[in-house]
Design a protein around this motif. Structure first.
Motif, PDB file in Angstrom:
ATOM      1  N   SER A 164       0.826  -1.201   0.000  1.00  0.00           N
ATOM      2  CA  SER A 164       0.000   0.000   0.000  1.00  0.00           C
ATOM      3  C   SER A 164       0.864   1.256   0.000  1.00  0.00           C
ATOM      4  O   SER A 164       1.931   1.300   0.609  1.00  0.00           O
ATOM      5  CB  SER A 164      -0.918   0.009   1.226  1.00  0.00           C
TER       6      SER A 164
ATOM      7  N   HIS B 140      -0.881   3.309   6.186  1.00  0.00           N
ATOM      8  CA  HIS B 140      -0.552   1.907   5.965  1.00  0.00           C
ATOM      9  C   HIS B 140       0.959   1.685   6.022  1.00  0.00           C
ATOM     10  O   HIS B 140       1.423   0.647   6.513  1.00  0.00           O
ATOM     11  CB  HIS B 140      -1.103   1.433   4.621  1.00  0.00           C
TER      12      HIS B 140
ATOM     13  N   ARG C 201      -0.496   4.242   0.959  1.00  0.00           N
ATOM     14  CA  ARG C 201      -1.064   5.170   1.934  1.00  0.00           C
ATOM     15  C   ARG C 201      -0.113   5.392   3.096  1.00  0.00           C
ATOM     16  O   ARG C 201       0.533   4.457   3.576  1.00  0.00           O
ATOM     17  CB  ARG C 201      -2.401   4.637   2.464  1.00  0.00           C
TER      18      ARG C 201
END
Length: 339
Positions: A28, A33, A30
């Motif tokens: 990921s 994350h 993000r």
């Protein structure tokens, strides 16, 4: 139960599910994350490092997936647990994997002692996905003692797998073209073992290819890497082997060569040194990637970038000048923030 407990837990469907979730978290982009992924890796790290990491590359159509399935089933029969990380080319439409290697290993993929994870390369050079190293650590923490990384294919830049595995295997075809094809591609000199697959189709061609490649390896060891002197039996000398993955022929002798390599490199300390260098290279690679991302997200750079790109495209400014201007804008803003 958190992901850490699931990954290092008992082998079975629940563990494989936890591994898949962990690798998805690692992949990921993000920010939240990534923070969770870093924490997970820190927890898993004490459980890693015991597996043998095997990188396999070769031209498309050489039979990498067929060979890996045959090898995986053989190793499971020998009492091993096998994890396979297959790196596929990415679709320009969806960004997902194109080849679907997992579906082509139908027997190995359903075995309870195997774990196969296909990941799109997402445009990453080197034929490996950006998070392949981190995925390997997850597999090791889960107790898989052989981790195989299959790359997209061999090209000028698709050799990064050699920089993250203990042994790099190059697969060739018996009738691959001219004698110096592998040397031209620049991968022969980093191969620890060269495998000629589909040797059953044309045994004479396979024998000729073995002789040619053996001669090439000797030339490279003498002139390209003086440390690989053939009289020194404490060092591993790259070898050539013939196999037929489809018929399962030569898999046992291949693994015998891998075992010999591991024993020699462990005894002379080169395996440990190789891993130390790889860990440091991984750190700097992630630093480079992080700096590039931070640079692109910098407010002043984002403001100047569209005009700079337009000027370069129109030929009004040299690309090197535009790059220097953008870097200076980033540096000046950073210095101003410090003051």
């Amino acid at each position: 139960m958190n992901l850490y407990q699931g990954v290092v837990g008992q082998p079975g469907p629940l563990q494989r599910r936890a591994m898949s979730k962990a690798i998805t978290l690692l992949e990921s982009t993000r920010a939240d994350h990534r923070a969770q992924a870093d924490e997970l890796l820190t927890q898993l790290l004490p459980h890693t490092g015991k597996a043998f990491r095997l990188g396999i590359s070769g031209v498309p159509g050489v039979g990498k997936s067929t060979f890996i399935e045959a090898l995986g089933l053989y190793l499971i029969g020998q009492g091993h647990r096998v994890a396979v990380l297959t790196i596929d080319p990415s679709s320009t439409v969806s960004g997902g994997s194109i080849l679907g290697d997992k579906t082509r290993m139908e027997h190995l993929s359903v075995h309870e002692k195997a774990y196969i994870r296909p990941s799109p390369s997402s445009g990453t050079l080197g034929g490996v996905a950006e998070k392949t190293r981190e995925a390997m650590l997850v597999c090791e923490a889960a107790g898989y003692d052989v981790v195989i990384v299959e790359t997209v294919g061999v090209g000028q830049s698709e050799i990064a797998v050699a920089g993250m595995t203990d042994m790099f295997v190059l697969m060739q075809l018996p009738n691959a073209g001219d004698d110096l094809q592998a040397i031209k591609k620049g991968v022969m000199e980093i191969a620890d073992l060269v495998v000629i697959n589909k040797a059953d189709i044309d045994k004479n061609a396979a024998t000729r290819a073995e002789a040619q490649i053996t001669s090439s390896l000797r030339l490279l060891s003498q002139h390209g890497n003086p440390e690989n002197a053939h009289h020194d039996e404490t060092l591993w000398h790259p070898k050539v082997a013939q196999i037929s993955a489809l018929l399962g022929q030569g898999v046992d002798s291949f693994w015998a060569a891998v075992t010999q390599f591991r024993q020699l490199q462990t005894a002379n300390g080169r395996l440990a040194t190789r891993r130390e260098k790889q860990a440091l290279a991984w750190m700097w690679e992630r630093i480079d990637a992080g700096l590039k991302l931070a640079f692109r997200q910098h407010p002043q750079v984002r403001e100047l970038l569209p005009q700079m790109q337009a000027d370069v495209a129109a030929g009004r400014i040299a690309a090197s000048t535009a790059a220097r201007n953008l870097l200076l804008a980033h540096i000046h803003q950073a210095q101003a923030a410090i003051k």
